[in-house]
Design a protein around this motif. Sequence first.
Motif, mmCIF file in Angstrom:
data_model
loop_
_atom_site.group_PDB
_atom_site.id
_atom_site.type_symbol
_atom_site.label_atom_id
_atom_site.label_comp_id
_atom_site.label_asym_id
_atom_site.label_seq_id
_atom_site.Cartn_x
_atom_site.Cartn_y
_atom_site.Cartn_z
ATOM 1 N N ALA A 55 5.592 11.826 3.414
ATOM 2 C CA ALA A 55 6.375 10.912 4.244
ATOM 3 C C ALA A 55 7.295 11.739 5.129
ATOM 4 C CB ALA A 55 7.185 9.955 3.382
ATOM 5 N N ILE A 56 7.349 11.395 6.409
ATOM 6 C CA ILE A 56 8.170 12.129 7.361
ATOM 7 C C ILE A 56 9.123 11.160 8.051
ATOM 8 C CG2 ILE A 56 8.186 13.522 9.463
ATOM 9 C CD1 ILE A 56 5.395 14.495 8.623
ATOM 10 N N ARG A 57 10.412 11.419 7.898
ATOM 11 C CA ARG A 57 11.420 10.642 8.613
ATOM 12 C C ARG A 57 11.854 11.441 9.824
ATOM 13 N NH1 ARG A 57 16.133 12.156 9.686
ATOM 14 N NH2 ARG A 57 16.807 12.528 7.566
ATOM 15 N N ASP A 58 11.466 10.980 11.005
ATOM 16 C CA ASP A 58 11.801 11.644 12.259
ATOM 17 C C ASP A 58 12.859 10.794 12.962
ATOM 18 O OD1 ASP A 58 11.778 13.290 14.499
ATOM 19 O OD2 ASP A 58 10.120 12.206 15.422
ATOM 20 N N ASN A 59 14.105 11.247 12.932
ATOM 21 C CA ASN A 59 15.245 10.475 13.413
ATOM 22 C C ASN A 59 15.318 9.160 12.636
ATOM 23 O OD1 ASN A 59 17.553 9.955 14.928
ATOM 24 N ND2 ASN A 59 16.429 9.078 16.635
ATOM 25 N N ASP A 60 15.066 8.012 13.284
ATOM 26 C CA ASP A 60 15.167 6.740 12.559
ATOM 27 C C ASP A 60 13.809 6.096 12.302
ATOM 28 O OD1 ASP A 60 14.582 6.125 15.147
ATOM 29 O OD2 ASP A 60 16.282 4.793 15.490
ATOM 30 N N THR A 61 12.740 6.890 12.415
ATOM 31 C CA THR A 61 11.385 6.381 12.188
ATOM 32 C C THR A 61 10.735 7.158 11.043
ATOM 33 O OG1 THR A 61 11.130 5.808 14.531
ATOM 34 C CG2 THR A 61 9.119 5.972 13.219
ATOM 35 N N THR A 62 10.093 6.435 10.131
ATOM 36 C CA THR A 62 9.402 7.078 9.010
ATOM 37 C C THR A 62 7.924 6.709 9.026
ATOM 38 O OG1 THR A 62 11.383 7.035 7.613
ATOM 39 C CG2 THR A 62 9.273 7.313 6.494
ATOM 40 N N PHE A 63 7.069 7.701 8.856
ATOM 41 C CA PHE A 63 5.640 7.441 8.723
ATOM 42 C C PHE A 63 5.088 8.290 7.594
ATOM 43 C CE2 PHE A 63 6.265 10.625 12.010
ATOM 44 C CZ PHE A 63 5.379 11.628 11.689
ATOM 45 N N THR A 64 3.966 7.850 7.051
ATOM 46 C CA THR A 64 3.397 8.495 5.872
ATOM 47 C C THR A 64 1.930 8.825 6.105
ATOM 48 O OG1 THR A 64 4.905 7.281 4.412
ATOM 49 C CG2 THR A 64 2.953 8.254 3.397
ATOM 50 N N VAL A 65 1.549 10.025 5.696
ATOM 51 C CA VAL A 65 0.145 10.452 5.758
ATOM 52 C C VAL A 65 -0.357 10.597 4.327
ATOM 53 C CG1 VAL A 65 -1.444 12.248 6.523
ATOM 54 C CG2 VAL A 65 0.531 11.643 7.944
ATOM 55 N N GLU A 66 -1.516 10.015 4.046
ATOM 56 C CA GLU A 66 -2.067 10.002 2.693
ATOM 57 C C GLU A 66 -3.352 10.828 2.604
ATOM 58 O OE1 GLU A 66 -0.788 5.640 0.981
ATOM 59 O OE2 GLU A 66 -2.681 5.799 2.066
ATOM 60 N N ARG A 67 -3.513 11.499 1.466
ATOM 61 C CA ARG A 67 -4.782 12.177 1.164
ATOM 62 C C ARG A 67 -5.618 11.256 0.285
ATOM 63 N NH1 ARG A 67 -6.316 15.387 -3.168
ATOM 64 N NH2 ARG A 67 -4.162 15.695 -3.868
ATOM 65 N N ARG A 68 -6.838 11.015 0.725
ATOM 66 C CA ARG A 68 -7.769 10.202 -0.055
ATOM 67 C C ARG A 68 -9.033 11.018 -0.305
ATOM 68 N NH1 ARG A 68 -7.250 4.982 3.998
ATOM 69 N NH2 ARG A 68 -4.969 4.780 3.897
ATOM 70 N N ASP A 69 -9.969 10.437 -1.057
ATOM 71 C CA ASP A 69 -11.188 11.167 -1.406
ATOM 72 C C ASP A 69 -11.971 11.612 -0.181
ATOM 73 O OD1 ASP A 69 -10.641 10.925 -4.070
ATOM 74 O OD2 ASP A 69 -11.911 9.153 -4.375
ATOM 75 N N ASN A 70 -11.917 10.805 0.884
ATOM 76 C CA ASN A 70 -12.730 11.115 2.059
ATOM 77 C C ASN A 70 -11.922 11.622 3.238
ATOM 78 O OD1 ASN A 70 -11.503 8.615 2.352
ATOM 79 N ND2 ASN A 70 -13.135 7.783 3.647
ATOM 80 N N GLY A 71 -10.697 12.076 3.014
ATOM 81 C CA GLY A 71 -9.938 12.654 4.113
ATOM 82 C C GLY A 71 -8.460 12.361 4.057
ATOM 83 N N PHE A 72 -7.809 12.446 5.217
ATOM 84 C CA PHE A 72 -6.369 12.273 5.353
ATOM 85 C C PHE A 72 -6.120 11.179 6.380
ATOM 86 C CE2 PHE A 72 -7.375 16.478 3.975
ATOM 87 C CZ PHE A 72 -6.403 16.817 3.050
ATOM 88 N N PHE A 73 -5.190 10.243 6.081
ATOM 89 C CA PHE A 73 -5.041 9.050 6.899
ATOM 90 C C PHE A 73 -3.581 8.656 7.068
ATOM 91 C CE2 PHE A 73 -9.105 9.022 4.797
ATOM 92 C CZ PHE A 73 -9.994 8.619 5.774
ATOM 93 N N ASP A 74 -3.279 8.083 8.231
ATOM 94 C CA ASP A 74 -1.991 7.455 8.461
ATOM 95 C C ASP A 74 -1.929 6.200 7.600
ATOM 96 O OD1 ASP A 74 0.395 6.517 9.649
ATOM 97 O OD2 ASP A 74 -0.752 5.392 11.131
ATOM 98 N N LYS A 75 -0.909 6.096 6.760
ATOM 99 C CA LYS A 75 -0.829 4.973 5.813
ATOM 100 C C LYS A 75 -0.724 3.636 6.530
ATOM 101 C CE LYS A 75 1.820 3.223 1.863
ATOM 102 N NZ LYS A 75 2.962 3.481 0.945
ATOM 103 N N ALA A 76 0.066 3.554 7.582
ATOM 104 C CA ALA A 76 0.323 2.277 8.241
ATOM 105 C C ALA A 76 -0.915 1.717 8.928
ATOM 106 C CB ALA A 76 1.456 2.427 9.248
ATOM 107 N N SER A 77 -1.658 2.563 9.629
ATOM 108 C CA SER A 77 -2.805 2.092 10.413
ATOM 109 C C SER A 77 -4.142 2.340 9.739
ATOM 110 C CB SER A 77 -2.810 2.762 11.790
ATOM 111 O OG SER A 77 -3.035 4.162 11.664
#
Length: 337
Positions: A55-77
């Motif tokens: 999870a990365i909080r950049d100023n006032d925005t937070t987004f998360t990148v997840e590792r799954r069996d088939n790759g790496f993905f933006d959690k929100a989209s």
Amino acid sequence: MNVKSVTILGVVAALAVAGTWAVLQSSPQGIAADKRGQTVFPGLISKANDVTAIAIRDNDTTFTVERRDNGFFDKASGYPTKPQAFRDLVAGAIGLAYEEGKTADPTRYGDLGLAPPGNAEKSGRQVTFTNAKGDVLADIIVGNRDNTVGGARGGTFVRFPKEPQTWLVRGEMRVPVPHTAWFEINLVNLNKDALAKLELSGGGLDDVTMVSEKKGADLTLQSPPEGRTPDSGKVMRLSFMVDPLSFQDVRKPSAEPKPDARKLIATGQNGIKITVTSVGELADGWVRIGVESTSDDSKKQADELKPKVDGFEFKLSKNDSDMLAWGMKDFTQEPKS
């Protein structure tokens, strides 16, 4: 992630630690600190393969990148991200080692790029690693770089959440920001040689058609208004929208496009057909992208592109979204006397 990928991550992590140790042993020592040379996250190297989310909080925005069996993905989209960016962050955290303590005065955090959210230019970026159970494996606020500590990788100012003390550490955490830095944003290139036709339609605006008669030929504006001539510069600018077709943000589908939504249809010389359809207000720049093959020559290209666009909505740059609203007057000019 397969076994090979896991092994690679472990090797990268080990090299990061070894590199930091070597620098600490060989470079000049500055102001002494009780923790000098100690690894910032000593237990992370053994848990590197347990990191399943960042999870990365950049100023006032937070987004998360997840590792799954088939790759790496933006959690929100759910959109795929760059695997190397994830691995570099983990390896970078493993390689951090204390150099010296800095200020514990919150009023000076901004000088180190560690200010709290609310100041985009001076705010630190909080990076949090978690495992599949949601346990926090590492949590740190990353600030400005500092190249004065010696060694090829230099140093970074950091702070731990809820702790006032700041530190200069050796090593680097490459935090991909803004959000789209995690993505391969160029979806496809339809350059001059590849482009056969561009069409704008819908949205209560002018229908516009441009055609390239043969491979490599310039696009020609069809049926310009009487008394006006095509503006070749504007015609060329529209072609740049698909050379490359790129985006600035991505999200899950929202409301359905309006029945008469503004569309750009780009057709390639090989028969590939790409339809960009506005979603919501045209000025907001959100679109859906459809792909189809109209010939055997374009089937492979279409099959490769479809997984990148199906089930997502993309935000175009302002320049691109503005061009969707152009009509015949925008693509033409009064004849030169």
